[in-house]
Design a protein around this motif. Structure first.
Motif, PDB file in Angstrom:
ATOM      1  N   LEU A 102       0.802  -1.222   0.000  1.00  0.00           N
ATOM      2  CA  LEU A 102       0.000   0.000   0.000  1.00  0.00           C
ATOM      3  C   LEU A 102       0.844   1.285   0.000  1.00  0.00           C
ATOM      4  N   PRO A 103       1.907   1.425   0.813  1.00  0.00           N
ATOM      5  CA  PRO A 103       2.704   2.662   0.751  1.00  0.00           C
ATOM      6  C   PRO A 103       3.322   2.895  -0.633  1.00  0.00           C
ATOM      7  N   LYS A 104       3.793   1.844  -1.282  1.00  0.00           N
ATOM      8  CA  LYS A 104       4.380   1.975  -2.623  1.00  0.00           C
ATOM      9  C   LYS A 104       3.327   2.409  -3.636  1.00  0.00           C
ATOM     10  N   VAL A 105       2.112   1.865  -3.540  1.00  0.00           N
ATOM     11  CA  VAL A 105       1.031   2.233  -4.453  1.00  0.00           C
ATOM     12  C   VAL A 105       0.645   3.694  -4.244  1.00  0.00           C
ATOM     13  N   VAL A 106       0.574   4.144  -3.000  1.00  0.00           N
ATOM     14  CA  VAL A 106       0.222   5.540  -2.702  1.00  0.00           C
ATOM     15  C   VAL A 106       1.288   6.478  -3.264  1.00  0.00           C
ATOM     16  N   GLN A 107       2.564   6.117  -3.134  1.00  0.00           N
ATOM     17  CA  GLN A 107       3.642   6.942  -3.687  1.00  0.00           C
ATOM     18  C   GLN A 107       3.537   7.018  -5.208  1.00  0.00           C
ATOM     19  N   ASP A 108       3.254   5.894  -5.856  1.00  0.00           N
ATOM     20  CA  ASP A 108       3.125   5.887  -7.314  1.00  0.00           C
ATOM     21  C   ASP A 108       1.949   6.749  -7.769  1.00  0.00           C
ATOM     22  N   VAL A 109       0.838   6.681  -7.061  1.00  0.00           N
ATOM     23  CA  VAL A 109      -0.337   7.481  -7.415  1.00  0.00           C
ATOM     24  C   VAL A 109      -0.039   8.965  -7.231  1.00  0.00           C
ATOM     25  N   MET A 110       0.611   9.324  -6.133  1.00  0.00           N
ATOM     26  CA  MET A 110       0.939  10.731  -5.885  1.00  0.00           C
ATOM     27  C   MET A 110       1.929  11.253  -6.929  1.00  0.00           C
ATOM     28  N   ARG A 111       2.903  10.427  -7.320  1.00  0.00           N
ATOM     29  CA  ARG A 111       3.854  10.831  -8.351  1.00  0.00           C
ATOM     30  C   ARG A 111       3.137  11.057  -9.679  1.00  0.00           C
ATOM     31  N   THR A 112       2.193  10.196 -10.010  1.00  0.00           N
ATOM     32  CA  THR A 112       1.438  10.345 -11.256  1.00  0.00           C
ATOM     33  C   THR A 112       0.590  11.614 -11.231  1.00  0.00           C
ATOM     34  N   ILE A 113      -0.070  11.881 -10.128  1.00  0.00           N
ATOM     35  CA  ILE A 113      -0.886  13.100 -10.007  1.00  0.00           C
ATOM     36  C   ILE A 113      -0.011  14.339 -10.126  1.00  0.00           C
ATOM     37  N   ARG A 114       1.180  14.313  -9.495  1.00  0.00           N
ATOM     38  CA  ARG A 114       2.098  15.439  -9.570  1.00  0.00           C
ATOM     39  C   ARG A 114       2.559  15.676 -11.009  1.00  0.00           C
ATOM     40  N   LYS A 115       2.847  14.602 -11.749  1.00  0.00           N
ATOM     41  CA  LYS A 115       3.268  14.741 -13.150  1.00  0.00           C
ATOM     42  C   LYS A 115       2.140  15.293 -14.011  1.00  0.00           C
ATOM     43  N   ILE A 116       0.918  14.860 -13.770  1.00  0.00           N
ATOM     44  CA  ILE A 116      -0.228  15.361 -14.532  1.00  0.00           C
ATOM     45  C   ILE A 116      -0.420  16.854 -14.267  1.00  0.00           C
ATOM     46  N   ARG A 117      -0.278  17.283 -13.019  1.00  0.00           N
ATOM     47  CA  ARG A 117      -0.405  18.699 -12.685  1.00  0.00           C
ATOM     48  C   ARG A 117       0.693  19.522 -13.360  1.00  0.00           C
ATOM     49  N   GLU A 118       1.924  19.021 -13.315  1.00  0.00           N
ATOM     50  CA  GLU A 118       3.032  19.735 -13.969  1.00  0.00           C
ATOM     51  C   GLU A 118       2.786  19.839 -15.471  1.00  0.00           C
ATOM     52  N   PHE A 119       2.306  18.765 -16.078  1.00  0.00           N
ATOM     53  CA  PHE A 119       2.023  18.777 -17.514  1.00  0.00           C
ATOM     54  C   PHE A 119       0.931  19.792 -17.856  1.00  0.00           C
ATOM     55  N   SER A 120      -0.134  19.818 -17.066  1.00  0.00           N
ATOM     56  CA  SER A 120      -1.224  20.757 -17.357  1.00  0.00           C
ATOM     57  C   SER A 120      -0.777  22.199 -17.146  1.00  0.00           C
ATOM     58  N   GLU A 121       0.026  22.461 -16.120  1.00  0.00           N
ATOM     59  CA  GLU A 121       0.517  23.827 -15.892  1.00  0.00           C
ATOM     60  C   GLU A 121       1.432  24.270 -17.017  1.00  0.00           C
ATOM     61  N   SER A 122       2.299  23.369 -17.497  1.00  0.00           N
ATOM     62  CA  SER A 122       3.180  23.755 -18.604  1.00  0.00           C
ATOM     63  C   SER A 122       2.368  23.981 -19.877  1.00  0.00           C
ATOM     64  N   ALA A 123       1.298  23.198 -20.074  1.00  0.00           N
ATOM     65  CA  ALA A 123       0.439  23.407 -21.242  1.00  0.00           C
ATOM     66  C   ALA A 123      -0.273  24.757 -21.147  1.00  0.00           C
ATOM     67  N   LYS A 124      -0.732  25.120 -19.964  1.00  0.00           N
ATOM     68  CA  LYS A 124      -1.377  26.426 -19.779  1.00  0.00           C
ATOM     69  C   LYS A 124      -0.400  27.559 -20.058  1.00  0.00           C
ATOM     70  N   GLN A 125       0.832  27.423 -19.558  1.00  0.00           N
ATOM     71  CA  GLN A 125       1.831  28.467 -19.793  1.00  0.00           C
ATOM     72  C   GLN A 125       2.165  28.576 -21.282  1.00  0.00           C
ATOM     73  N   ASP A 126       2.249  27.434 -21.987  1.00  0.00           N
ATOM     74  CA  ASP A 126       2.505  27.462 -23.431  1.00  0.00           C
ATOM     75  C   ASP A 126       1.377  28.166 -24.172  1.00  0.00           C
ATOM     76  N   ILE A 127       0.154  27.891 -23.790  1.00  0.00           N
ATOM     77  CA  ILE A 127      -0.994  28.526 -24.454  1.00  0.00           C
ATOM     78  C   ILE A 127      -0.984  30.029 -24.192  1.00  0.00           C
ATOM     79  N   ARG A 128      -0.715  30.434 -22.957  1.00  0.00           N
ATOM     80  CA  ARG A 128      -0.650  31.866 -22.636  1.00  0.00           C
ATOM     81  C   ARG A 128       0.474  32.553 -23.430  1.00  0.00           C
TER      82      ARG A 128
END
Length: 147
Positions: free
Chosen positions: A26-52
């Protein structure tokens, strides 16, 4: 993101995670999920900055949340360029409803007396439609094609 998850829902997710993955994984799965969510947020923020950046300097204060119709309408209604706040504040719903009720009851709006009425039912208006009793030789319409 998870604004409407309460304590019972969170406890159910933890118990379900323990049952599915076990206490060891369970701790390893939670870390993997949090890492994936963090990467998705970084990707969306960089896409927003590119569009702006591509839109130009006049859209630097553009917010993507404004594309939501509810947010757009709320923002436009709060904008006082149209004078909507003055119109909204000048409209008294209780006063308007009292005037309509007085008109229905047949009370003169200028007199201010809502207790007296010329209606025989003591100020009540009969809103139900009762059919008039038909005359003895009055027959209902006959449709030969319907029978």
């Amino acid at each position: 993101m998870f604004n409407d998850i309460g304590l019972p829902e969170l406890a159910a997710i933890i118990v379900l995670g323990l049952l599915v993955f076990g206490p060891d994984k369970l701790p390893k799965v939670v870390q993997d999920v949090m890492r994936t969510i963090r990467k998705i947020r970084e990707f969306s923020e960089s896409a927003k900055q590119d569009i702006r950046r591509e839109l130009g300097p006049e859209f630097q204060d553009f917010e993507f949340e404004d594309l939501n119709p509810k947010t757009f309408i709320r923002k436009q209604l709060e904008n006082d360029d149209l004078g909507l706040k003055e119109i909204r504040n000048g409209f008294d719903l209780k006063k308007e409803m009292a005037e309509v009720a007085d008109a229905v009851h047949g009370v003169d709006a200028g007199s201010g007396t809502s207790g007296s009425s010329s209606s025989p039912s003591g100020g009540r208006v009969e809103l139900t439609k009762r059919p008039a009793s038909p005359a003895r030789d009055d027959h209902p319409p006959f449709d030969a094609d319907a029978t």
